[in-house]
Design a protein around this motif. Structure first.
Motif, PDB file in Angstrom:
ATOM      1  N   VAL A 195       0.834  -1.202   0.000  1.00  0.00           N
ATOM      2  CA  VAL A 195       0.000   0.000   0.000  1.00  0.00           C
ATOM      3  C   VAL A 195       0.870   1.254   0.000  1.00  0.00           C
ATOM      4  O   VAL A 195       0.562   2.234  -0.689  1.00  0.00           O
ATOM      5  CB  VAL A 195      -0.970  -0.013   1.193  1.00  0.00           C
ATOM      6  N   SER A 196       1.965   1.239   0.733  1.00  0.00           N
ATOM      7  CA  SER A 196       2.879   2.387   0.727  1.00  0.00           C
ATOM      8  C   SER A 196       3.430   2.619  -0.676  1.00  0.00           C
ATOM      9  O   SER A 196       3.572   3.770  -1.114  1.00  0.00           O
ATOM     10  CB  SER A 196       4.028   2.149   1.712  1.00  0.00           C
ATOM     11  N   THR A 197       3.741   1.527  -1.387  1.00  0.00           N
ATOM     12  CA  THR A 197       4.212   1.651  -2.775  1.00  0.00           C
ATOM     13  C   THR A 197       3.115   2.225  -3.660  1.00  0.00           C
ATOM     14  O   THR A 197       3.378   3.066  -4.534  1.00  0.00           O
ATOM     15  CB  THR A 197       4.658   0.283  -3.308  1.00  0.00           C
ATOM     16  N   MET A 198       1.885   1.794  -3.456  1.00  0.00           N
ATOM     17  CA  MET A 198       0.763   2.338  -4.227  1.00  0.00           C
ATOM     18  C   MET A 198       0.620   3.839  -3.998  1.00  0.00           C
ATOM     19  O   MET A 198       0.427   4.615  -4.947  1.00  0.00           O
ATOM     20  CB  MET A 198      -0.541   1.638  -3.826  1.00  0.00           C
ATOM     21  N   ILE A 199       0.699   4.243  -2.722  1.00  0.00           N
ATOM     22  CA  ILE A 199       0.558   5.663  -2.384  1.00  0.00           C
ATOM     23  C   ILE A 199       1.654   6.483  -3.056  1.00  0.00           C
ATOM     24  O   ILE A 199       1.411   7.566  -3.589  1.00  0.00           O
ATOM     25  CB  ILE A 199       0.582   5.847  -0.854  1.00  0.00           C
ATOM     26  N   HIS A 200       2.870   5.957  -3.028  1.00  0.00           N
ATOM     27  CA  HIS A 200       3.989   6.653  -3.664  1.00  0.00           C
ATOM     28  C   HIS A 200       3.764   6.767  -5.165  1.00  0.00           C
ATOM     29  O   HIS A 200       3.984   7.843  -5.752  1.00  0.00           O
ATOM     30  CB  HIS A 200       5.289   5.905  -3.382  1.00  0.00           C
ATOM     31  N   PHE A 201       3.325   5.696  -5.803  1.00  0.00           N
ATOM     32  CA  PHE A 201       3.063   5.709  -7.248  1.00  0.00           C
ATOM     33  C   PHE A 201       1.962   6.710  -7.590  1.00  0.00           C
ATOM     34  O   PHE A 201       2.084   7.491  -8.547  1.00  0.00           O
ATOM     35  CB  PHE A 201       2.669   4.306  -7.704  1.00  0.00           C
ATOM     36  N   ILE A 202       0.893   6.710  -6.820  1.00  0.00           N
ATOM     37  CA  ILE A 202      -0.202   7.645  -7.061  1.00  0.00           C
ATOM     38  C   ILE A 202       0.280   9.086  -6.923  1.00  0.00           C
ATOM     39  O   ILE A 202      -0.024   9.942  -7.754  1.00  0.00           O
ATOM     40  CB  ILE A 202      -1.369   7.357  -6.096  1.00  0.00           C
ATOM     41  N   GLY A 203       1.066   9.348  -5.872  1.00  0.00           N
ATOM     42  CA  GLY A 203       1.562  10.705  -5.649  1.00  0.00           C
ATOM     43  C   GLY A 203       2.424  11.221  -6.786  1.00  0.00           C
ATOM     44  O   GLY A 203       2.418  12.418  -7.101  1.00  0.00           O
ATOM     45  N   GLU A 204       3.185  10.319  -7.417  1.00  0.00           N
ATOM     46  CA  GLU A 204       4.070  10.731  -8.507  1.00  0.00           C
ATOM     47  C   GLU A 204       3.344  10.841  -9.844  1.00  0.00           C
ATOM     48  O   GLU A 204       3.916  11.352 -10.812  1.00  0.00           O
ATOM     49  CB  GLU A 204       5.224   9.736  -8.651  1.00  0.00           C
ATOM     50  N   ASN A 205       2.098  10.374  -9.912  1.00  0.00           N
ATOM     51  CA  ASN A 205       1.400  10.333 -11.197  1.00  0.00           C
ATOM     52  C   ASN A 205       0.032  11.011 -11.165  1.00  0.00           C
ATOM     53  O   ASN A 205      -0.816  10.715 -12.014  1.00  0.00           O
ATOM     54  CB  ASN A 205       1.235   8.877 -11.645  1.00  0.00           C
ATOM     55  N   LEU A 206      -0.162  11.918 -10.216  1.00  0.00           N
ATOM     56  CA  LEU A 206      -1.445  12.599 -10.135  1.00  0.00           C
ATOM     57  C   LEU A 206      -1.735  13.455 -11.360  1.00  0.00           C
ATOM     58  O   LEU A 206      -2.895  13.754 -11.656  1.00  0.00           O
ATOM     59  CB  LEU A 206      -1.499  13.473  -8.871  1.00  0.00           C
ATOM     60  N   HIS A 207      -0.679  13.851 -12.066  1.00  0.00           N
ATOM     61  CA  HIS A 207      -0.878  14.690 -13.250  1.00  0.00           C
ATOM     62  C   HIS A 207      -1.413  13.889 -14.432  1.00  0.00           C
ATOM     63  O   HIS A 207      -1.822  14.461 -15.441  1.00  0.00           O
ATOM     64  CB  HIS A 207       0.454  15.348 -13.644  1.00  0.00           C
ATOM     65  N   ARG A 208      -1.403  12.553 -14.324  1.00  0.00           N
ATOM     66  CA  ARG A 208      -1.893  11.692 -15.399  1.00  0.00           C
ATOM     67  C   ARG A 208      -3.228  11.065 -14.999  1.00  0.00           C
ATOM     68  O   ARG A 208      -3.468  10.810 -13.826  1.00  0.00           O
ATOM     69  CB  ARG A 208      -0.887  10.572 -15.699  1.00  0.00           C
ATOM     70  N   PRO A 209      -4.086  10.755 -15.981  1.00  0.00           N
ATOM     71  CA  PRO A 209      -5.377  10.109 -15.658  1.00  0.00           C
ATOM     72  C   PRO A 209      -5.207   8.618 -15.394  1.00  0.00           C
ATOM     73  O   PRO A 209      -5.720   7.753 -16.116  1.00  0.00           O
ATOM     74  CB  PRO A 209      -6.215  10.381 -16.912  1.00  0.00           C
ATOM     75  N   ILE A 210      -4.455   8.283 -14.316  1.00  0.00           N
ATOM     76  CA  ILE A 210      -4.206   6.881 -13.998  1.00  0.00           C
ATOM     77  C   ILE A 210      -5.448   6.246 -13.373  1.00  0.00           C
ATOM     78  O   ILE A 210      -6.328   6.943 -12.865  1.00  0.00           O
ATOM     79  CB  ILE A 210      -2.999   6.717 -13.057  1.00  0.00           C
ATOM     80  N   SER A 211      -5.499   4.919 -13.402  1.00  0.00           N
ATOM     81  CA  SER A 211      -6.646   4.173 -12.892  1.00  0.00           C
ATOM     82  C   SER A 211      -6.176   3.105 -11.908  1.00  0.00           C
ATOM     83  O   SER A 211      -4.975   2.907 -11.705  1.00  0.00           O
ATOM     84  CB  SER A 211      -7.381   3.500 -14.053  1.00  0.00           C
ATOM     85  N   THR A 212      -7.138   2.399 -11.329  1.00  0.00           N
ATOM     86  CA  THR A 212      -6.808   1.289 -10.448  1.00  0.00           C
ATOM     87  C   THR A 212      -5.969   0.243 -11.175  1.00  0.00           C
ATOM     88  O   THR A 212      -5.033  -0.337 -10.610  1.00  0.00           O
ATOM     89  CB  THR A 212      -8.097   0.646  -9.910  1.00  0.00           C
ATOM     90  N   ALA A 213      -6.289   0.003 -12.460  1.00  0.00           N
ATOM     91  CA  ALA A 213      -5.530  -0.975 -13.243  1.00  0.00           C
ATOM     92  C   ALA A 213      -4.070  -0.556 -13.381  1.00  0.00           C
ATOM     93  O   ALA A 213      -3.161  -1.401 -13.348  1.00  0.00           O
ATOM     94  CB  ALA A 213      -6.167  -1.141 -14.620  1.00  0.00           C
ATOM     95  N   ASP A 214      -3.814   0.731 -13.533  1.00  0.00           N
ATOM     96  CA  ASP A 214      -2.430   1.219 -13.637  1.00  0.00           C
ATOM     97  C   ASP A 214      -1.675   0.989 -12.332  1.00  0.00           C
ATOM     98  O   ASP A 214      -0.489   0.627 -12.341  1.00  0.00           O
ATOM     99  CB  ASP A 214      -2.418   2.710 -13.992  1.00  0.00           C
ATOM    100  N   ALA A 216      -2.295  -1.374 -10.095  1.00  0.00           N
ATOM    101  CA  ALA A 216      -2.054  -2.809  -9.985  1.00  0.00           C
ATOM    102  C   ALA A 216      -0.912  -3.243 -10.887  1.00  0.00           C
ATOM    103  O   ALA A 216      -0.053  -4.041 -10.491  1.00  0.00           O
ATOM    104  CB  ALA A 216      -3.329  -3.580 -10.326  1.00  0.00           C
ATOM    105  N   ALA A 217      -0.888  -2.720 -12.119  1.00  0.00           N
ATOM    106  CA  ALA A 217       0.163  -3.101 -13.068  1.00  0.00           C
ATOM    107  C   ALA A 217       1.533  -2.661 -12.568  1.00  0.00           C
ATOM    108  O   ALA A 217       2.536  -3.359 -12.763  1.00  0.00           O
ATOM    109  CB  ALA A 217      -0.130  -2.482 -14.433  1.00  0.00           C
ATOM    110  N   HIS A 218       1.601  -1.517 -11.905  1.00  0.00           N
ATOM    111  CA  HIS A 218       2.879  -1.031 -11.388  1.00  0.00           C
ATOM    112  C   HIS A 218       3.457  -1.992 -10.349  1.00  0.00           C
ATOM    113  O   HIS A 218       4.676  -2.186 -10.289  1.00  0.00           O
ATOM    114  CB  HIS A 218       2.687   0.351 -10.765  1.00  0.00           C
ATOM    115  N   LEU A 219       2.596  -2.603  -9.560  1.00  0.00           N
ATOM    116  CA  LEU A 219       3.063  -3.542  -8.542  1.00  0.00           C
ATOM    117  C   LEU A 219       3.141  -4.981  -9.052  1.00  0.00           C
ATOM    118  O   LEU A 219       3.648  -5.851  -8.357  1.00  0.00           O
ATOM    119  CB  LEU A 219       2.147  -3.499  -7.315  1.00  0.00           C
TER     120      LEU A 219
END
Length: 296
Positions: A195-214, A216-219
């Motif tokens: 979850v910490s990795t997810m939070i970090h990924f989300i924080g770095e990509n807020l400028h993009r229209p990322i989704s739940t699938a993105d 999951a794919a990152h992890l």
């Protein structure tokens, strides 16, 4: 000490004891923050709300929300002091705290411990002294004692500061609430690093229209597993958290820049200006332009 708290990495535990000061602009960092004011009280803006923190009350909030100290009331000039304790998010998520406290902190609320001044000042002073030592083991002891302190306070209950403005929080569906409460605490401990990795990924990509699938794919995890794990730990879905963080970033940009509102919406990952206005109005109770004027 780094140049500012924003320079302190979110995975580093840190303690300060200093004079409080009025901040010119809001800032964010990845910690759960504890504040304790001595000889003064202060008004903060946290998560778009003005909230008064009285002296001699331990306050806790997630510093990933844009926040700043805007007014200071000292009993005597120069008398005020402030303890700041910065707890890494992964550490906080593993502590045996009540779900109510965890979810209130993670969704932008400030919680105030019941008054227990003599005991808290004694503990804070000892922790600050130990933190200055050359023994890294003492930092682990401090974190363990902090965990127990917060658990102890939860038995007495938490208050909330006087709030001068409010907005509507993002609502959870009944299914998501049931899903969050059906997972045992052991799942939280096992999945906290994911979850910490997810939070970090989300924080770095807020400028993009990322989704739940993105996410999951990152992890490299299955989408359904990723969704269930995140919800069990955070108490909200990835979709809700994404929108929540986009709104926090938009709030910070509205407070601290003169960028056009449309640019801010797109820079925060909203696919259209209408979606940005709709989400902002629902959460903060006013459109972005009015919010900016109110805080200037």
């Amino acid at each position: 000490m780094p140049g500012s708290i924003s320079d302190i990495q979110g995975d580093i535990f840190y303690i300060e004891n200093r004079a409080p000061y009025i901040m010119d602009s809001g800032h964010v960092h990845g910690h759960v923050e504890l504040n304790y004011l001595l000889g003064c009280s202060a008004t903060y803006i946290v998560n778009g709300r003005e909230q008064r923190i009285p002296e001699n009350r331990l306050a806790i909030f997630w510093a990933n929300m844009p926040h700043r100290l805007v007014t200071l009331e000292e009993r005597s000039q120069g008398e005020g002091m402030l303890y700041n304790l910065y707890i890494p998010l992964p550490e906080f998520l593993q502590w045996p705290l009540t779900e109510q406290l965890r979810q209130e902190v993670m969704t932008g609320s400030i919680a105030l411990a019941k008054p227990d001044h003599d005991y808290l000042v004694m503990r804070l002073g000892r922790w600050y002294e130990d933190f200055q030592s050359e023994h890294p083991e003492l930092k682990e002891i401090i974190l363990g004692e902090l965990s127990l302190l917060l658990k102890r306070i939860s038995f007495q209950g938490w208050d909330h500061p006087e709030s001068f403005s409010s907005g509507d929080h993002i609502e959870e569906s009944p299914a998501e609430t049931d899903q969050a409460s059906s997972n045992p605490g052991s799942g939280r401990l096992k999945g906290v690093h994911h979850v910490s990795t997810m939070i970090h990924f989300i924080g770095e990509n807020l400028h993009r229209p990322i989704s739940t699938a993105d996410v999951a794919a990152h992890l490299g995890l299955h989408k359904n597993y990723t969704t269930n794990l995140f919800t069990s730990v955070m108490g909200v879905s990835i979709k809700q958290y994404l929108q929540f963080q986009r709104l926090q970033k938009a709030q910070l940009l509205l407070m601290d820049s003169e960028r056009p509102i449309a640019d801010i919406g797109y820079a925060c990952g909203f696919s259209s200006l209408s979606r940005f206005y709709e989400a902002f109005q629902r959460y903060f109770g006013m459109p972005p332009g009015q919010f900016r004027k109110k805080l200037l």
